[in-house]
Motif scaffolding. Structure first.
Motif, PDB file in Angstrom:
ATOM      1  N   GLY A  65      72.293  43.193  46.958  1.00  0.00           N
ATOM      2  CA  GLY A  65      73.012  42.944  48.317  1.00  0.00           C
ATOM      3  C   GLY A  65      72.795  41.691  48.153  1.00  0.00           C
ATOM      4  O   GLY A  65      74.256  41.222  48.500  1.00  0.00           O
ATOM      5  N   LYS A  66      72.068  40.547  47.680  1.00  0.00           N
ATOM      6  CA  LYS A  66      72.143  39.464  47.771  1.00  0.00           C
ATOM      7  C   LYS A  66      72.859  38.512  47.125  1.00  0.00           C
ATOM      8  O   LYS A  66      73.115  37.835  47.280  1.00  0.00           O
ATOM      9  CB  LYS A  66      70.991  39.217  48.317  1.00  0.00           C
ATOM     10  CG  LYS A  66      69.938  39.845  49.725  1.00  0.00           C
ATOM     11  CD  LYS A  66      68.051  39.056  49.338  1.00  0.00           C
ATOM     12  CE  LYS A  66      67.837  37.322  49.855  1.00  0.00           C
ATOM     13  NZ  LYS A  66      66.477  37.458  49.722  1.00  0.00           N
ATOM     14  N   ALA A 101      71.561  38.716  55.177  1.00  0.00           N
ATOM     15  CA  ALA A 101      72.835  37.684  55.622  1.00  0.00           C
ATOM     16  C   ALA A 101      73.163  38.500  54.930  1.00  0.00           C
ATOM     17  O   ALA A 101      74.141  37.694  53.723  1.00  0.00           O
ATOM     18  CB  ALA A 101      72.898  36.086  55.372  1.00  0.00           C
ATOM     19  N   LEU A 102      74.270  39.563  54.563  1.00  0.00           N
ATOM     20  CA  LEU A 102      74.926  39.920  53.061  1.00  0.00           C
ATOM     21  C   LEU A 102      75.833  40.693  53.867  1.00  0.00           C
ATOM     22  O   LEU A 102      76.560  39.742  55.224  1.00  0.00           O
ATOM     23  CB  LEU A 102      74.489  41.571  53.522  1.00  0.00           C
ATOM     24  CG  LEU A 102      73.167  42.854  52.643  1.00  0.00           C
ATOM     25  CD1 LEU A 102      73.083  43.923  52.614  1.00  0.00           C
ATOM     26  CD2 LEU A 102      72.424  41.325  51.746  1.00  0.00           C
ATOM     27  N   LYS A 103      77.300  39.975  53.331  1.00  0.00           N
ATOM     28  CA  LYS A 103      78.708  40.038  53.376  1.00  0.00           C
ATOM     29  C   LYS A 103      79.116  41.278  53.276  1.00  0.00           C
ATOM     30  O   LYS A 103      78.667  41.900  51.634  1.00  0.00           O
ATOM     31  CB  LYS A 103      78.742  38.487  52.370  1.00  0.00           C
ATOM     32  CG  LYS A 103      78.272  37.103  53.037  1.00  0.00           C
ATOM     33  CD  LYS A 103      78.495  36.271  52.493  1.00  0.00           C
ATOM     34  CE  LYS A 103      78.411  34.431  53.203  1.00  0.00           C
ATOM     35  NZ  LYS A 103      78.217  33.404  52.791  1.00  0.00           N
ATOM     36  N   ASN A 148      71.836  48.790  36.812  1.00  0.00           N
ATOM     37  CA  ASN A 148      70.857  47.554  37.086  1.00  0.00           C
ATOM     38  C   ASN A 148      71.591  47.249  38.114  1.00  0.00           C
ATOM     39  O   ASN A 148      71.987  46.266  38.679  1.00  0.00           O
ATOM     40  CB  ASN A 148      70.444  46.812  35.978  1.00  0.00           C
ATOM     41  CG  ASN A 148      69.476  46.103  35.555  1.00  0.00           C
ATOM     42  OD1 ASN A 148      69.563  45.298  36.921  1.00  0.00           O
ATOM     43  ND2 ASN A 148      68.506  46.057  35.287  1.00  0.00           N
ATOM     44  N   ALA A 149      70.609  47.029  39.317  1.00  0.00           N
ATOM     45  CA  ALA A 149      70.247  46.390  40.763  1.00  0.00           C
ATOM     46  C   ALA A 149      70.591  44.746  40.402  1.00  0.00           C
ATOM     47  O   ALA A 149      71.610  43.860  41.001  1.00  0.00           O
ATOM     48  CB  ALA A 149      69.658  46.599  41.864  1.00  0.00           C
ATOM     49  N   PHE A 150      69.967  44.237  40.158  1.00  0.00           N
ATOM     50  CA  PHE A 150      69.598  42.787  39.298  1.00  0.00           C
ATOM     51  C   PHE A 150      70.837  42.876  38.586  1.00  0.00           C
ATOM     52  O   PHE A 150      70.850  40.730  38.689  1.00  0.00           O
ATOM     53  CB  PHE A 150      68.427  42.369  38.453  1.00  0.00           C
ATOM     54  CG  PHE A 150      66.954  43.123  39.103  1.00  0.00           C
ATOM     55  CD1 PHE A 150      66.555  42.280  40.063  1.00  0.00           C
ATOM     56  CD2 PHE A 150      66.872  43.987  39.674  1.00  0.00           C
ATOM     57  CE1 PHE A 150      65.697  43.086  41.134  1.00  0.00           C
ATOM     58  CE2 PHE A 150      65.600  44.175  39.942  1.00  0.00           C
ATOM     59  CZ  PHE A 150      65.595  43.843  41.142  1.00  0.00           C
TER      60      PHE A 150
END
Length: 165
Positions: A65-66, A101-103, A148-150
């Motif tokens: 998310g970040k 602080a997600l967009k 992969n989340a990253f």
């Protein structure tokens, strides 16, 4: 033999969706209760990016998310609307948005409407980490399963950049 049939039944919905397939984009509500007409967004000429994740505020989901938030401006310039989707309650998603602080919009999919539409699997109420890109014609552009989340946000951005060349 029973295990093979069980596995085929589990995988059949996932295998049934492919790039080029049309999707019926529904009207939904974001985590703050604001109506979102997904078909109307596509009709505006935008790509729709749905990143499905298992659980708000968990380590992988937070990193993913970040990174989407950091790249939000790049996606926006390319005409891509970003939607994070999970089975979390709206209140959990709101806290996730504010804390990190997600967009982009977060869509609580408590009844599984979007998960079924995009054939996203899961277990015990946690969705698989899948990313789906829908083009402005309302067709599947690309599907990434078990991402992969990253790396997912950067992978998708590179694909969209290449697509827009």
């Amino acid at each position: 033999m029973k295990r093979l049939w069980f596995l085929l039944l589990l995988l059949a919905p996932v295998l049934a969706l492919a790039p080029g397939d049309p999707v019926s984009l529904p009207k939904v509500q974001d985590s703050y209760g604001k109506p979102v007409d997904l078909a109307a967004v596509a009709r505006e000429g935008k790509y729709l990016l749905f990143w499905f994740y298992p659980k708000a505020s968990s380590p992988g989901c937070t990193a993913q998310g970040k990174r989407y938030a950091e790249l939000y401006g790049e996606f926006d310039k390319l005409g891509v609307e970003i939607f994070g989707v999970s089975a979390d309650p709206a209140a959990d998603q709101c806290a996730f948005i504010e804390q990190m602080a997600l967009k982009g919009a977060m869509l609580p999919d408590r009844d599984g409407t979007l998960a079924r539409l995009f054939k996203v699997g899961g277990i015990f109420g946690f969705y698989n980490r899948d990313t789906i890109l829908v083009n402005p014609r309302g067709r599947i552009e690309r599907i990434w399963r078990n991402v992969n989340a990253f790396r997912d946000p950067d992978t998708v951005l590179a694909y969209v950049r290449e697509l827009k060349r």
